[in-house]
Enzyme design. Structure first.
Site, PDB file in Angstrom:
ATOM      1  N   GLU A  55     -17.564  26.383  37.259  1.00  0.00           N
ATOM      2  CA  GLU A  55     -17.883  26.974  35.951  1.00  0.00           C
ATOM      3  C   GLU A  55     -19.197  26.433  35.399  1.00  0.00           C
ATOM      4  O   GLU A  55     -19.264  25.896  34.291  1.00  0.00           O
ATOM      5  CB  GLU A  55     -16.720  26.768  34.986  1.00  0.00           C
ATOM      6  CG  GLU A  55     -15.476  27.511  35.464  1.00  0.00           C
ATOM      7  CD  GLU A  55     -14.299  27.478  34.489  1.00  0.00           C
ATOM      8  OE1 GLU A  55     -14.210  26.550  33.685  1.00  0.00           O
ATOM      9  OE2 GLU A  55     -13.467  28.404  34.540  1.00  0.00           O
TER      10      GLU A  55
ATOM     11  N   GLU B 221      -9.987  31.514  40.286  1.00  0.00           N
ATOM     12  CA  GLU B 221      -9.029  31.012  39.285  1.00  0.00           C
ATOM     13  C   GLU B 221      -8.537  32.200  38.479  1.00  0.00           C
ATOM     14  O   GLU B 221      -9.341  33.025  38.035  1.00  0.00           O
ATOM     15  CB  GLU B 221      -9.667  30.016  38.315  1.00  0.00           C
ATOM     16  CG  GLU B 221      -9.930  28.664  38.886  1.00  0.00           C
ATOM     17  CD  GLU B 221     -10.413  27.663  37.828  1.00  0.00           C
ATOM     18  OE1 GLU B 221     -10.072  27.830  36.637  1.00  0.00           O
ATOM     19  OE2 GLU B 221     -11.140  26.735  38.206  1.00  0.00           O
TER      20      GLU B 221
HETATM   21  C1  BGP Z   1     -10.899  26.388  34.025  1.00  0.00           C
HETATM   22  C2  BGP Z   1     -11.091  25.149  34.838  1.00  0.00           C
HETATM   23  C3  BGP Z   1      -9.876  24.603  35.469  1.00  0.00           C
HETATM   24  C4  BGP Z   1      -8.574  24.904  34.789  1.00  0.00           C
HETATM   25  C5  BGP Z   1      -8.516  26.238  34.086  1.00  0.00           C
HETATM   26  C6  BGP Z   1      -7.373  26.403  33.115  1.00  0.00           C
HETATM   27  O1  BGP Z   1     -11.802  26.386  32.991  1.00  0.00           O
HETATM   28  O2  BGP Z   1     -12.020  25.373  35.877  1.00  0.00           O
HETATM   29  O3  BGP Z   1     -10.120  23.264  35.769  1.00  0.00           O
HETATM   30  O4  BGP Z   1      -8.014  23.857  34.156  1.00  0.00           O
HETATM   31  O5  BGP Z   1      -9.687  26.543  33.402  1.00  0.00           O
HETATM   32  O6  BGP Z   1      -7.674  25.769  31.910  1.00  0.00           O
HETATM   33  P1  BGP Z   1      -6.654  24.811  31.197  1.00  0.00           P
HETATM   34  O7  BGP Z   1      -6.338  23.763  32.180  1.00  0.00           O
HETATM   35  O8  BGP Z   1      -7.341  24.280  30.001  1.00  0.00           O
HETATM   36  O9  BGP Z   1      -5.475  25.653  30.863  1.00  0.00           O
END
Ligand code: BGP
Length: 478
Positions: free
Chosen positions: A175, A377
């Site tokens: 990201e 993701e």
């Molecule tokens: C993205 C990241 C991840 C992951 C995901 C979900 O931004 O790359 O590392 O964690 O989001 O977010 P969260 O864990 O805050 O629910």
């Protein structure tokens, strides 16, 4: 169903969110090791040192460090053919700038990668997933110092060479577009919030340094892409963009214009540079007008051009609306919230669920970049409940994923060259945003609580068998 026969199905993780073992095998401290547990209403704190009596979730996480054999076996049981993980830079170079790598750190990843391959998975490795070594933060102020470019290249060269015949898919920075936002300064770029030279008089952000650091990180990424292609021409190396898909809240031309500018600045800029090798005109002008255009050193333009990525990889969870109306209702979101969409419902964490938005995004990205795409993701964070009989009935997760997989199918039918899908957090892990365990994404439940208590026992959720069936039927049985 239209999924190509060699479609990649699997899950995605990050070292700091699931490994634990934060000080084992010679690992140095990384940024998340100093981030406290938070919650929906409680922001995580970044502390200069480990404070006694405070819980830091990355320290234990779900202890994949000691459970990797058991966990990988479960992923294999679901028939994953790809698994996304990050290598923690500070396991390999504990401070980030040593001349020689830490053998114990490499040995751990040797075992993990061999285990993945044994269980039928091709690894997809992220080199930097929000976990820069604290040595890089404290000594260099992260990527604001150009010397960090070559330190990152040294680390990348070490692992890419070591795994050149075992790992084909790589991502440089997770990201990375987060680095264009104020709250990405530490997380993506390693700028030290406690450093007075960058943050004088209690300043919370420094836009000029941020865009210089982001430029340096883009140069580092491009160097690593070129290097990777020299190490093994078959490598497929991707960018990783948190694609914050947005819509104008109304057809009012001012809303449409504002949304366009938002899209270019936050969703497209970094991916444009990584796929095309040049700064786009809109961004150059934007930065020059604000007098924050980064210094390009001799050779930078050529490096960016030579190191363009092979695939556009991105995360997709939710969408937001953009409007000039400041009083419009707000919604939460990944990295940033926005205005609420009256046609969508949000999760408990305020992320609006929008499968159609994924189809829209895939069509948009295919049209813009015309290269292989991978959703690396996607998923639903939910406070799952473990029943007394050891079951977890997560039909809401199945519904979320079914709708998003249908959206991918439909986009493929319309021409999107989508090659893979690694849903986020196939096993429950620590949330990046809030540091909680309560926000669960997995097919596998882990008995671990927000305060670090719990047996660490793994349980299959209802979605476990469902996803297995999806993969086995290559997306036909949803
Ligand atoms: C993205 C990241 C991840 C992951 C995901 C979900 O931004 O790359 O590392 O964690 O989001 O977010 P969260 O864990 O805050 O629910």
């Amino acid at each position: 169903m239209t999924f190509p026969k060699d479609f990649l199905w699997g899950g995605a993780t990050a070292a700091n969110q699931f490994e634990g073992g934060y000080d084992q095998g010679g690992k140095g401290l990384a940024v998340p090791d100093l981030k406290t547990v938070g919650g929906v209403k409680l922001a995580r704190r970044f502390t200069p040192t480990v404070e006694p009596g405070v819980y830091y979730p990355s320290h234990k996480a779900i202890d994949f460090y000691h459970h990797y054999k058991e966990d990988i076996k479960l992923f294999g049981e679901m028939n994953f053919n790809i698994f996304r993980m990050s290598i923690s830079w500070s396991r390999i170079f504990p401070m980030g700038d040593e001349l020689e790598p830490n053998e114990a750190g490499l040995a751990f990843y040797d075992d993990v990668i061999d285990e993945l391959i044994k269980n039928g998975m091709t690894p997809l490795i992220t080199l930097s997933h929000f976990e820069l070594p604290m040595g890089i933060v404290e000594k260099y102020n992260g990527f604001s110092d150009r010397r960090v470019i070559d330190l990152f290249v040294r680390y990348a060269e070490t692992v890419m060479t070591r795994y050149k015949s075992k790992v084909k898919y790589w991502i440089t920075f997770n990201e990375m577009n987060f680095g264009a936002m104020d709250h990405g300064e530490l997380t993506v770029l390693g700028m030290n919030p406690n450093d007075e030279t960058i943050y004088p008089n209690g300043a919370k952000t420094n836009e000029k340094v941020r865009f210089q650091a982001l430029h340096n990180a883009l140069v580092a990424s491009a160097k690593v892409v070129e290097l990777g292609h020299n190490i093994n021409p078959d490598f497929m190396i991707g960018c990783m963009i948190c694609h914050i898909t947005s819509y104008p809240l109304t057809p009012k031309p001012e809303d449409v214009l504002k949304r366009k500018e938002f899209d270019l600045l936050f969703a497209k800029f970094v991916g444009d540079v990584q796929t095309r090798g040049v700064y786009p005109a809109y961004m150059t002008t934007y930065l020059k007008n604000k007098d924050i255009f980064p210094v390009f050193e001799a050779g930078d333009a050529e490096i960016l051009k030579a190191g363009t990525v092979d695939m556009y990889t991105f995360s997709y969870y939710m969408t937001i609306c953009i409007t000039t109306d400041e009083n419009a209702d707000e919604t939460g979101g990944n990295l940033m919230g926005g205005k609420a969409n009256p046609y969508l419902k949000a999760s408990e964490w305020g992320w609006q669920v929008d499968p159609v938005g994924l189809e829209y995004t895939l069509i948009d990205l295919q049209d813009r970049y015309n290269m292989p795409l991978m959703v690396v993701e996607n998923g639903l964070g939910f406070a799952d409940e473990l029943q007394a009989d050891g079951t977890i009935v997560d039909d809401y997760r199945i519904d979320y994923m079914r709708d998003h997989i249908k959206a991918m199918d439909s986009a493929i039918e319309k021409g999107a060259n989508l090659i893979g899908y690694t849903m986020w957090g196939p096993i429950d892990l620590v949330s990046a945003g809030t540091g909680e365990m309560t926000k669960r994404y997995g097919f596998i439940y882990v008995d671990m609580n927000n305060d670090g208590s719990g047996s660490l026992k793994r349980y299959k959720k209802k979605s476990f068998d469902w996803y297995k069936e999806v993969i086995t039927s290559n997306g036909e049985k949803l």
